[in-house]
Design a protein around this motif. Structure first.
Motif, PDB file in Angstrom:
ATOM      1  N   ARG A   1     -89.211  -8.659  80.768  1.00 19.98           N
ATOM      2  CA  ARG A   1     -89.690  -7.847  81.892  1.00 19.98           C
ATOM      3  C   ARG A   1     -89.539  -6.363  81.595  1.00 19.98           C
ATOM      4  N   HIS A   2     -88.451  -6.008  80.908  1.00 21.14           N
ATOM      5  CA  HIS A   2     -88.153  -4.587  80.734  1.00 21.14           C
ATOM      6  C   HIS A   2     -88.050  -4.125  79.285  1.00 21.14           C
ATOM      7  N   ALA A   3     -87.374  -4.869  78.425  1.00 18.90           N
ATOM      8  CA  ALA A   3     -87.095  -4.308  77.100  1.00 18.90           C
ATOM      9  C   ALA A   3     -86.900  -5.386  76.050  1.00 18.90           C
ATOM     10  N   VAL A   4     -87.296  -5.035  74.826  1.00 19.73           N
ATOM     11  CA  VAL A   4     -86.942  -5.793  73.625  1.00 19.73           C
ATOM     12  C   VAL A   4     -86.196  -4.825  72.712  1.00 19.73           C
ATOM     13  N   ALA A   5     -85.009  -5.208  72.270  1.00 18.84           N
ATOM     14  CA  ALA A   5     -84.208  -4.372  71.375  1.00 18.84           C
ATOM     15  C   ALA A   5     -84.124  -5.035  70.008  1.00 18.84           C
ATOM     16  N   VAL A   6     -84.613  -4.352  68.988  1.00 19.93           N
ATOM     17  CA  VAL A   6     -84.557  -4.851  67.616  1.00 19.93           C
ATOM     18  C   VAL A   6     -83.250  -4.351  67.002  1.00 19.93           C
ATOM     19  N   CYS A   7     -82.354  -5.293  66.725  1.00 15.45           N
ATOM     20  CA  CYS A   7     -81.031  -4.971  66.170  1.00 15.45           C
ATOM     21  C   CYS A   7     -80.793  -5.833  64.937  1.00 15.45           C
ATOM     22  N   THR A   8     -81.776  -5.878  64.062  1.00 16.63           N
ATOM     23  CA  THR A   8     -81.756  -6.812  62.936  1.00 16.63           C
ATOM     24  C   THR A   8     -81.080  -6.253  61.690  1.00 16.63           C
ATOM     25  N   GLY A   9     -80.677  -4.991  61.705  1.00 11.66           N
ATOM     26  CA  GLY A   9     -79.892  -4.443  60.611  1.00 11.66           C
ATOM     27  C   GLY A   9     -80.653  -4.295  59.309  1.00 11.66           C
ATOM     28  N   THR A  10     -79.926  -4.483  58.214  1.00 12.42           N
ATOM     29  CA  THR A  10     -80.494  -4.260  56.892  1.00 12.42           C
ATOM     30  C   THR A  10     -80.160  -5.414  55.962  1.00 12.42           C
ATOM     31  N   THR A  11     -80.806  -5.383  54.824  1.00 11.96           N
ATOM     32  CA  THR A  11     -80.527  -6.326  53.748  1.00 11.96           C
ATOM     33  C   THR A  11     -80.393  -5.537  52.457  1.00 11.96           C
ATOM     34  N   ALA A  12     -79.880  -6.159  51.417  1.00 10.77           N
ATOM     35  CA  ALA A  12     -79.707  -5.457  50.145  1.00 10.77           C
ATOM     36  C   ALA A  12     -81.056  -5.069  49.558  1.00 10.77           C
ATOM     37  N   ALA A  13     -81.160  -3.822  49.114  1.00  7.88           N
ATOM     38  CA  ALA A  13     -82.358  -3.348  48.418  1.00  7.88           C
ATOM     39  C   ALA A  13     -82.148  -3.559  46.929  1.00  7.88           C
ATOM     40  N   LEU A  14     -82.950  -4.420  46.326  1.00  7.43           N
ATOM     41  CA  LEU A  14     -82.759  -4.771  44.917  1.00  7.43           C
ATOM     42  C   LEU A  14     -83.749  -4.018  44.037  1.00  7.43           C
ATOM     43  N   PRO A  15     -83.308  -3.552  42.867  1.00  4.25           N
ATOM     44  CA  PRO A  15     -84.199  -2.827  41.961  1.00  4.25           C
ATOM     45  C   PRO A  15     -85.186  -3.777  41.298  1.00  4.25           C
ATOM     46  N   ASP A  16     -86.275  -3.210  40.816  1.00  5.24           N
ATOM     47  CA  ASP A  16     -87.270  -3.984  40.068  1.00  5.24           C
ATOM     48  C   ASP A  16     -86.757  -4.109  38.641  1.00  5.24           C
ATOM     49  N   LEU A  17     -86.013  -5.172  38.398  1.00  5.85           N
ATOM     50  CA  LEU A  17     -85.304  -5.325  37.131  1.00  5.85           C
ATOM     51  C   LEU A  17     -85.791  -6.565  36.397  1.00  5.85           C
ATOM     52  N   PRO A  18     -86.242  -6.423  35.177  1.00  6.27           N
ATOM     53  CA  PRO A  18     -86.684  -7.599  34.406  1.00  6.27           C
ATOM     54  C   PRO A  18     -85.565  -8.631  34.275  1.00  6.27           C
ATOM     55  N   GLY A  19     -85.903  -9.901  34.550  1.00  9.42           N
ATOM     56  CA  GLY A  19     -84.949 -10.979  34.426  1.00  9.42           C
ATOM     57  C   GLY A  19     -84.040 -11.170  35.621  1.00  9.42           C
ATOM     58  N   LEU A  20     -84.316 -10.455  36.721  1.00  7.44           N
ATOM     59  CA  LEU A  20     -83.419 -10.472  37.872  1.00  7.44           C
ATOM     60  C   LEU A  20     -83.282 -11.868  38.480  1.00  7.44           C
ATOM     61  N   ALA A  21     -84.381 -12.580  38.639  1.00  2.12           N
ATOM     62  CA  ALA A  21     -84.335 -13.891  39.288  1.00  2.12           C
ATOM     63  C   ALA A  21     -83.454 -14.865  38.510  1.00  2.12           C
ATOM     64  N   GLU A  22     -83.532 -14.827  37.189  1.00  4.80           N
ATOM     65  CA  GLU A  22     -82.759 -15.750  36.379  1.00  4.80           C
ATOM     66  C   GLU A  22     -81.268 -15.392  36.364  1.00  4.80           C
ATOM     67  N   VAL A  23     -80.962 -14.122  36.516  1.00  5.92           N
ATOM     68  CA  VAL A  23     -79.576 -13.669  36.467  1.00  5.92           C
ATOM     69  C   VAL A  23     -78.815 -14.064  37.731  1.00  5.92           C
ATOM     70  N   ARG A  24     -79.505 -14.166  38.862  1.00  2.00           N
ATOM     71  CA  ARG A  24     -78.886 -14.470  40.149  1.00  2.00           C
ATOM     72  C   ARG A  24     -77.720 -13.519  40.432  1.00  2.00           C
ATOM     73  N   PRO A  25     -78.013 -12.222  40.582  1.00  2.00           N
ATOM     74  CA  PRO A  25     -76.950 -11.242  40.768  1.00  2.00           C
ATOM     75  C   PRO A  25     -76.288 -11.356  42.132  1.00  2.00           C
ATOM     76  N   TRP A  26     -75.103 -10.809  42.230  1.00  2.00           N
ATOM     77  CA  TRP A  26     -74.448 -10.645  43.520  1.00  2.00           C
ATOM     78  C   TRP A  26     -75.096  -9.489  44.272  1.00  2.00           C
ATOM     79  N   THR A  27     -75.179  -9.628  45.583  1.00  2.00           N
ATOM     80  CA  THR A  27     -75.372  -8.483  46.461  1.00  2.00           C
ATOM     81  C   THR A  27     -74.025  -8.260  47.156  1.00  2.00           C
ATOM     82  N   SER A  28     -74.001  -7.399  48.137  1.00  2.00           N
ATOM     83  CA  SER A  28     -72.747  -7.178  48.862  1.00  2.00           C
ATOM     84  C   SER A  28     -72.245  -8.463  49.510  1.00  2.00           C
ATOM     85  N   ARG A  29     -73.139  -9.350  49.874  1.00  2.00           N
ATOM     86  CA  ARG A  29     -72.719 -10.616  50.493  1.00  2.00           C
ATOM     87  C   ARG A  29     -71.892 -11.466  49.529  1.00  2.00           C
TER      88      ARG A  29
END
Length: 485
Positions: free
Chosen positions: A141-169
């Motif tokens: 009726r009155h408001a929607v508040a988007v409070c979804t925060g952020t996620t880790a921003a990962l660099p465009d790094l060759p081989g990243l998917a195979e390495v399965r790096p840590w993020t802050s999580r």
């Protein structure tokens, strides 16, 4: 549930982290029916993967180093940290990633919880995909508040998917200590996790394109942190970055890194601490004329600009004003009051609602970096002032010369700096680096936010012997500087 099910509330909140919880608490307290939508754990990033677990990992190492260097106590420190006990303590601090306690709080506050992924579906509408695959349509009726925060921003790094790096999580929730940990980044996450995991037994190597740590704090504070990290055994590779990464032995094998300067590095885990991105890619922004994946621009009432009708709010990290939990909660208190006022038909003119206009997240943002030593800051740094062309008087004092500091640590090393506006005679920035200085920050925040005149600060008498006596020494130093000029 049916895909045709529709529910109507006064307020819909997307995201049940600390920010969303505080918005919902304020609107519900104002008598507005409120539902909060969450796809993960109620309590959010801060409770389970950021503030709480990171400090639980850091505190034992800080205590250990403090005790190991104190007369009469050092001889009692006979072995390394018990990493298993520290990790178990971390697990307790995050309730073993069980959010029932937070859910109980929502129930007590009469805030309805809907689990699932929520996305905007047009003006004042939200579609929620529930865990069982159904869709619930919500209307506000009155408001929607988007409070979804952020996620880790990962660099465009060759081989990243195979390495399965840590993020802050992964860095805050890992259940074993890696033998060798490489960290890409030089900010708060990188430095805090370097301190924590080195203390727990990992050999940490920090890689940074920059030439120093913590580029947003005073350089003297960053230098003290780097000095302590080196003394603890952390290795630094400044002025370079990762050019390629591979884990040729599979998921449990070692990681081989090629750096841009031509050198190589081998690690067991790689933490990418390279910044944050808004969690808006799947938030349905396109249904209200906004661009998915972008930060949400807001005014000082946290109403999203570019959307007509004053119904859409973006609160916390997602608006990119100040990516800190305490600042997000500050914003939430204001946004909740604004939503309640508008729902009641009240005007938000400056005369009446100036106190509900967000300013602290732009002008006086307090932050603590929980390394050894701690770094605390609020307001401007000398670099900030130079970029803005603002004249400031810089006043420094060695905290180790204060009696309270020597009681805290016989070999105390640390420094305090305040920036004073010479025309208004008020403090516009403060930085403290040293053990135990986090508790100095709120007094500095009050001085900056309240624009307390220097002449009045002389009457705020610090207790003896405490580190807070540094305030008196800073004022005396400033007085002497003025008399000698």
């Amino acid at each position: 549930m049916s895909d045709k099910e529709t529910r109507t509330y006064d307020v819909i909140v997307l995201g049940a982290g600390p920010v969303g919880e505080n918005v919902a608490d304020r609107t519900r307290a104002a008598g507005l029916s409120t539902v909060i939508v969450e796809s993960e754990l109620v309590g959010g990033e801060c409770s389970y993967w950021a503030c709480e677990p990171s400090k639980a990992l850091l505190r034992p190492g800080l205590l250990y180093r403090e005790a190991a260097g104190f007369p009469g106590v050092a001889s009692a420190v006979t072995g390394p940290l018990d990493a298993s006990a520290v990790l178990a303590h971390r697990d307790r601090m995050v309730s073993d990633w069980d959010d029932q306690g937070q859910v109980d709080w929502l129930n007590s506050a009469k805030i309805e919880l809907l689990r699932g992924h929520g996305r905007l579906d047009g003006p004042r509408r939200v579609a929620v995909r529930t865990p069982d695959g159904d869709t619930v349509h919500l209307t506000a009726r009155h408001a929607v508040a988007v409070c979804t925060g952020t996620t880790a921003a990962l660099p465009d790094l060759p081989g990243l998917a195979e390495v399965r790096p840590w993020t802050s999580r992964e860095a805050t929730s890992a259940h074993r200590v890696p033998g060798r940990l490489a960290i890409l980044g030089a900010g708060v996450v990188a430095t805090e996790m370097a301190a924590a995991w080195q203390a727990l037994g990992a050999q940490v190597t920090l890689i940074a394109r920059q030439s120093r740590l913590l580029g947003r704090v005073e350089s003297f504070a960053a230098d003290l942190v780097a000095e302590r990290l080196r003394a603890a055994g952390v290795e630094f590779r400044f002025g370079t970055t990762i050019a390629a990464a591979a884990r040729p032995g599979g998921p449990e094998g070692e990681i081989r890194l090629t750096l841009a300067d031509g050198s190589d590095l081998v690690a067991d885990e790689l933490l990418l601490a390279t910044g944050r991105a808004p969690r808006t890619a799947a938030a349905g922004l396109d249904t209200v004329g906004l661009t998915p994946g972008e930060w949400l621009a807001v005014d000082d009432s946290y109403t999203v600009t570019g959307v007509d009708g004053d119904w859409l709010y973006a609160v916390g990290d997602v608006n990119h004003r100040a990516l800190l939990t305490h600042q997000g909660k500050y914003q939430a208190r204001i946004a909740g009051a604004v939503i309640a006022a508008r729902a009641a038909g009240q005007s938000l003119d400056t005369a009446r609602w100036g106190r509900h206009t967000g300013t602290a997240d732009l002008e006086a943002v307090p932050q603590v970096v929980f390394t050894d030593p701690e770094v605390t800051a609020v307001g401007l740094t000398t670099e900030d002032a130079a970029r803005a062309g603002r004249e400031v008087h810089v006043v420094d004092y060695e905290i180790g010369q204060v009696a309270g500091a020597s009681q805290y640590d016989p070999d105390y090393r640390g420094r305090a700096r305040v920036l004073i506006d010479p025309s208004r005679q008020v403090i516009v920035g403060a930085t403290f680096a040293g053990r135990g200085v986090a508790e100095l920050l709120h007094s500095a925040t009050i001085a900056v936010t309240g624009e307390v005149p220097i002449d009045r600060l002389w009457h705020a008498v610090p207790s003896f012997p405490t580190i807070s006596e540094v305030w008196l020494r800073l004022l005396e130093t400033y007085r002497d500087q003025r008399h000698s000029s």
